[in-house]
Scaffold this motif. Structure first.
Motif, short mmCIF file in Angstrom:
data_model
loop_
_atom_site.label_atom_id
_atom_site.label_comp_id
_atom_site.label_asym_id
_atom_site.label_seq_id
_atom_site.Cartn_x
_atom_site.Cartn_y
_atom_site.Cartn_z
N THR A 1 -3.26 2.42 -9.14
CA THR A 1 -3.73 3.82 -9.18
C THR A 1 -3.57 4.41 -10.58
O THR A 1 -3.64 5.62 -10.76
CB THR A 1 -2.94 4.69 -8.18
OG1 THR A 1 -1.54 4.55 -8.47
CG2 THR A 1 -3.20 4.30 -6.76
N GLN B 1 1.82 4.84 -0.16
CA GLN B 1 1.01 6.07 -0.12
C GLN B 1 1.58 7.10 -1.09
O GLN B 1 2.77 7.40 -1.04
CB GLN B 1 1.00 6.64 1.30
CG GLN B 1 0.24 5.77 2.29
CD GLN B 1 0.30 6.30 3.71
OE1 GLN B 1 0.44 7.49 3.95
NE2 GLN B 1 0.19 5.39 4.69
N SER C 1 -5.02 4.41 4.12
CA SER C 1 -4.26 3.38 4.81
C SER C 1 -4.15 3.76 6.28
O SER C 1 -3.53 4.76 6.63
CB SER C 1 -2.86 3.25 4.19
OG SER C 1 -2.12 2.29 4.89
N VAL D 1 -8.82 4.31 -7.61
CA VAL D 1 -7.99 3.25 -7.03
C VAL D 1 -8.68 1.91 -7.25
O VAL D 1 -9.89 1.79 -7.04
CB VAL D 1 -7.85 3.45 -5.49
CG1 VAL D 1 -6.95 2.39 -4.89
CG2 VAL D 1 -7.35 4.82 -5.16
N LEU E 1 0.83 -1.21 0.00
CA LEU E 1 0.00 0.00 0.00
C LEU E 1 0.87 1.26 0.00
O LEU E 1 0.84 2.03 0.96
CB LEU E 1 -0.87 0.03 1.26
CG LEU E 1 -2.13 -0.80 1.32
CD1 LEU E 1 -2.76 -0.67 2.69
CD2 LEU E 1 -3.11 -0.35 0.27
N VAL F 1 -2.46 -2.55 -5.07
CA VAL F 1 -3.23 -1.35 -5.37
C VAL F 1 -2.82 -0.82 -6.74
O VAL F 1 -1.63 -0.71 -7.03
CB VAL F 1 -2.96 -0.26 -4.29
CG1 VAL F 1 -3.62 1.04 -4.69
CG2 VAL F 1 -3.51 -0.70 -2.95
N VAL G 1 -3.83 7.16 -2.61
CA VAL G 1 -3.58 6.29 -1.45
C VAL G 1 -2.99 7.19 -0.36
O VAL G 1 -1.86 7.69 -0.50
CB VAL G 1 -2.62 5.13 -1.80
CG1 VAL G 1 -2.41 4.24 -0.57
CG2 VAL G 1 -3.17 4.31 -2.95
N LEU H 1 -8.13 5.59 -1.24
CA LEU H 1 -7.90 4.52 -0.27
C LEU H 1 -7.13 5.14 0.90
O LEU H 1 -6.09 5.76 0.71
CB LEU H 1 -7.11 3.38 -0.89
CG LEU H 1 -6.87 2.16 0.00
CD1 LEU H 1 -6.86 0.86 -0.80
CD2 LEU H 1 -5.56 2.26 0.78
#
Length: 463
Positions: free
Chosen positions: A241, A154, A266, A246, A152, A239, A159, A264
């Motif tokens: 993007t 960011q 996190s 997403v 994940l 994920v 994200v 999304l």
């Protein structure tokens, strides 16, 4: 080079509280802060999120005005104004800490601090200059940030972590929240109440996994009723993007599925801020992302201390404050007792709120206690009914042999303001019978505590 009795690195609820207590004890104190006084808690965490949640709660009330016999004309919400109010509250609180620093004659050094051997701190100051400061005692209170997972990453746009979740420029239509601890759950509630379609993905078999299982089940029921989708025993493995929003691949026992959303969030925990602050240069021992300390927060190097999220205790603002106060009281030569980590309350500020302290029923059984359990639902509370908030309950757990109050777990409206009764009672080693004989005011939500205790001892009147 300026010399101090105490230098505190970081001005969150651990750092600034520590500095004030040190100053009260007559120690010449300085605090180093790289961003805003008050740290994450005041600027990006506890305080501004409560402002967001209050807006969501008021909006909820408007939606249900007819339940109270009220007629409301047209109403809506301005997402940017809600975020703006939250930022205003945070700014006001940060200014409050500035005032407290002045009042307590604490020198505030704005800049990035690095520990040096020989009890020194080098600060790259906000004005671009470097300066070295020395102290008899240096306390690290640099806190933590949103944890990043490899699956994940960011990007701050699609994200995001909690920080971006508080200041999005536009409200997403769909949101995936990964992680159902306090941060994930509070944002799930906020965005859902505001009209975003929310899905919560939790790795563990239940949401709010640290809570008593009955509390988790109740929250899940309430959340599902309000339209939040919940996927437990599930993991986001990938994920994507690259498109409009997403696409998250979610793996569970049932196989794999793709969830689509605009954003999304996190919320899978936190990472200590211990890199690039000079711990290695000084030789301070770190294990599993935490600075190792003794019961009064001294590291393995005399004169260097650490408190709050960078140490192994629970990562909570009130814990950091308590640790900091203990740490400087010990430095000042006061006779102090170590903190009882078994009596720390935890609170989650969604609707219904969650508050708990001590052992869950499962943990009490695991520890070998013979237990008495009492439960009182708010559906049987006059005050809860009258206020239109009858979801939830109070659950209490006692040791059957000695009457020791082992745990208290609440879910309902305003329970975060009720849990302190159990914390204080446990600190005073109160038994269930003493709670029963302490007259609680009627009609209040707090009566439910007494009623739950009565239920544990087969004396319940209102069930």
């Amino acid at each position: 080079m300026s010399h101090f009795d105490v230098i505190v690195l970081g001005s969150g609820p651990g750092g600034y509280v520590t500095a004030i207590r040190a100053s009260q004890l007559g120690l010449k104190t300085a605090i180093v802060e790289k961003e805003s006084l008050g740290g994450v808690c005041l600027n990006w965490g506890c305080i501004p999120t409560k402002a967001l949640l209050k807006s969501a709660q008021v909006f909820d009330y408007l939606k249900h005005a007819s339940d109270y016999g009220l007629t409301v004309g047209e109403y809506g919400h301005d997402f940017n104004a809600v975020v703006g109010r939250s930022r205003g509250v945070a700014d006001g609180m940060s200014k409050g800490v500035q005032f407290l620093m002045k009042k307590n004659k604490i020198e505030v050094i704005m800049g990035y601090g690095t520990l040096k051997a020989g009890k020194k701190v080098m600060v790259n100051q906000a004005d671009g200059t470097q300066a070295e400061y020395s102290a008899d005692n240096i306390i690290v209170a640099t806190g933590a940030r949103s944890r990043q997972l490899h699956s994940l990453p960011q990007d701050g746009k699609k994200v995001i972590g909690y920080r971006e979740a508080m200041t999005l420029e536009e409200q997403p239509k769909k949101m995936i929240v990964v992680g159902s601890g306090a941060i994930g759950i509070e944002f799930a509630y906020f965005y859902n109440a505001m009209g975003t379609e929310v899905t919560v993905v939790e790795y563990m078999p239940q949401i709010v996994p640290v809570e008593d299982v009955e509390v988790s089940k109740q929250l899940e029921r309430t959340f599902k009723k309000s339209g939040i989708k919940i996927k437990t025993s599930s993991e986001v493995t990938q994920v994507d993007t690259s498109g409009e929003g997403v696409r998250a691949t979610v793996k569970s026992d049932k196989g794999e599925e793709i969830l689509e959303a605009d954003i999304l969030l996190s919320a899978v925990g936190i990472k200590s801020n211990i890199e690039n602050i000079g711990l290695e240069d000084v030789g301070i021992i770190v294990d599993r992302d935490k600075i190792q300390v003794d019961e009064f927060y001294q590291t393995n190097i005399p004169g260097y201390y650490a408190i709050g999220d960078v140490t192994p205790g629970p990562a909570l603002a009130h814990v950091a404050s308590a640790e900091g106060i203990l740490c400087v009281e010990k430095i000042a030569g006061m006779k102090v007792e170590p903190l009882d980590y078994g009596n720390i309350p935890g609170c989650t500020y969604c609707m219904p709120e969650i508050a708990s302290v001590g052992l869950t029923e499962a943990k009490a059984k695991e520890a070998g206690y013979d237990i008495k359990v009492g439960k009182f639902p708010f559906s049987a509370s006059g005050k809860a009914k009258a206020s239109g908030n009858s979801d939830g309950f109070v659950k209490v757990i006692f040791d059957a042999k000695y009457g020791e109050w082992l745990g208290c777990h609440m879910i309902g409206a305003g329970v975060t303001d009720m849990i302190a009764e159990a914390v204080v009672a446990r600190k005073l080693e109160t038994t269930g019978h003493e709670i029963l004989k302490a007259v609680h005011p009627h009609p209040t939500m707090s009566e439910a505590v007494m009623e739950a205790v009565a239920d544990a001892y087969d004396e319940v009147i209102h069930l």
